[in-house]
Enzyme design. Structure first.
Site, mmCIF file in Angstrom:
data_model
loop_
_atom_site.group_PDB
_atom_site.id
_atom_site.type_symbol
_atom_site.label_atom_id
_atom_site.label_comp_id
_atom_site.label_asym_id
_atom_site.label_seq_id
_atom_site.Cartn_x
_atom_site.Cartn_y
_atom_site.Cartn_z
ATOM 1 N N TYR A 275 -1.769 3.334 -9.244
ATOM 2 C CA TYR A 275 -0.689 4.790 -9.626
ATOM 3 C C TYR A 275 -2.240 5.882 -9.962
ATOM 4 C CZ TYR A 275 2.935 7.488 -11.820
ATOM 5 O OH TYR A 275 3.538 8.954 -12.279
ATOM 6 N N LYS B 281 -2.936 9.143 -9.652
ATOM 7 C CA LYS B 281 -2.781 10.704 -10.351
ATOM 8 C C LYS B 281 -4.157 10.902 -10.788
ATOM 9 C CE LYS B 281 1.579 10.299 -10.428
ATOM 10 N NZ LYS B 281 2.168 11.706 -9.398
#
Ligand code: NAD
Length: 279
Positions: free
Chosen positions: A177, A181
């Site tokens: 994750y 990002k």
């Protein structure tokens, strides 16, 4: 709820995005849902993308149309090139064009590093990063084809990437994750640099901790909430409307000179709150 808690939901000027056509990915839940509704409230026609959960998508469409604008649901997996191309074709066919893309769809597949499978790594990168790339590319083709229409907006198009404070805050147990990002940040800045001369504005919103289904475990118990609030100087967990309001503002001509910026909407989470008493 007191006036100091929660995000205001009725502060958006009704005509701010009048006549604009917006696409929000992952719009049948959480931040995407609130954003799609807020864009409709601001006068935009909205495509509500979803990958599963037609019923929730239809409810969002219903709520948006109650503001006197058009809305339609469209099922597509943002990580599938053919489905993204077909979604954009459908939008242009139905609404004539696109003015605002909110590349919001995202997911987590958490795991300690050595237990993380390649499939977990790949899936999160595919949806969170490649999905934004594909949607941004297809929207940009339409922005370039159409160009600026001054009665609608000063720019030829706006792309808002949904990032996260984890584009800069490392996050143990979530390497897929956080990497996705971090990738979104550099993709957004590179696109902003490349597309600004074409009058296309690319920016990101980086939420902190927002109450949505993606992170229920972080706020559903009193103990979890207490732990979480230690990381938030503003002393409240965010609501989806906090992010929606920021997206509407960024998408509007009020922000016409804002290019390549990440707007952190995080109650101060990125201010190193541990240093308020330590260090
Ligand atoms: P959510 O789980 O409520 O919403 C995610 C949405 O993305 C859902 O509608 C889901 O169906 C959709 N989605 C997932 N995979 C998809 C795919 N392949 N194609 C199309 N849609 C897909 O969670 P949320 O909190 O509303 O998350 C929205 C965005 O905000 C994500 O990008 C997330 O990373 C980001 N974000 C959330 C928080 C938070 O605290 N909630 C913080 C930082 C960033």
């Amino acid at each position: 709820m007191s006036s100091t808690e929660g995000a205001p939901q009725d502060v958006i000027p009704a005509q701010l995005l009048k006549g604009q056509k917006a696409l929000v990915t992952g719009a049948n839940s959480g931040i995407g849902r609130a954003t799609a509704i807020a864009l409709g409230r601001a006068g935009a026609d909205v495509v509500v993308n979803y990958v599963a959960g037609r019923e929730e998508a239809d409810k969002v469409v219903e709520e948006i149309t109650s503001h006197g604008v058009r809305a339609m649901a469209h099922e597509a997996d943002v990580s599938d090139e053919g489905q993204v191309v077909a979604m954009m074709d459908h939008m242009v066919q139905e609404f004539g064009t696109i003015d605002v893309l909110v590349a919001n769809a995202g997911m987590q597949r958490d795991s300690a590093f050595t237990d993380m499978s390649l499939a977990q790594w790949q899936k999160v990168l595919d949806v969170n990063l490649t999905g934004q790339f594909l949607c941004a590319r297809e929207a940009t083709k339409e922005f370039l084809r159409r160009g600026v229409v001054p009665e609608v907006s000063r720019s030829a198009g706006k792309i808002i990437c949904m990032s996260s404070v984890h584009q800069i805050i490392p996050w143990a147990g979530h390497v897929n994750y956080a990497a996705s990002k971090g990738g979104v940040q550099m993709m957004m800045e590179t696109l902003a640099q490349e597309l600004a001369p074409k009058r296309i504005r690319v920016n990101a919103v980086a939420p902190g901790a927002i109450k949505t289904p993606i992170n229920t475990s972080a706020w559903e118990t009193a103990e979890a909430r207490k732990d979480l609030l230690r990381l938030i100087p503003y002393d409240r967990i965010g609501d989806p409307e906090d992010i929606a309001n920021a997206v509407v503002a960024l998408a509007s001509d009020l922000m016409d000179y804002v290019v390549g910026t990440t707007l952190y909407v995080d109650g101060g989470m990125t201010l190193f709150p541990g240093f308020a008493t330590g260090g």
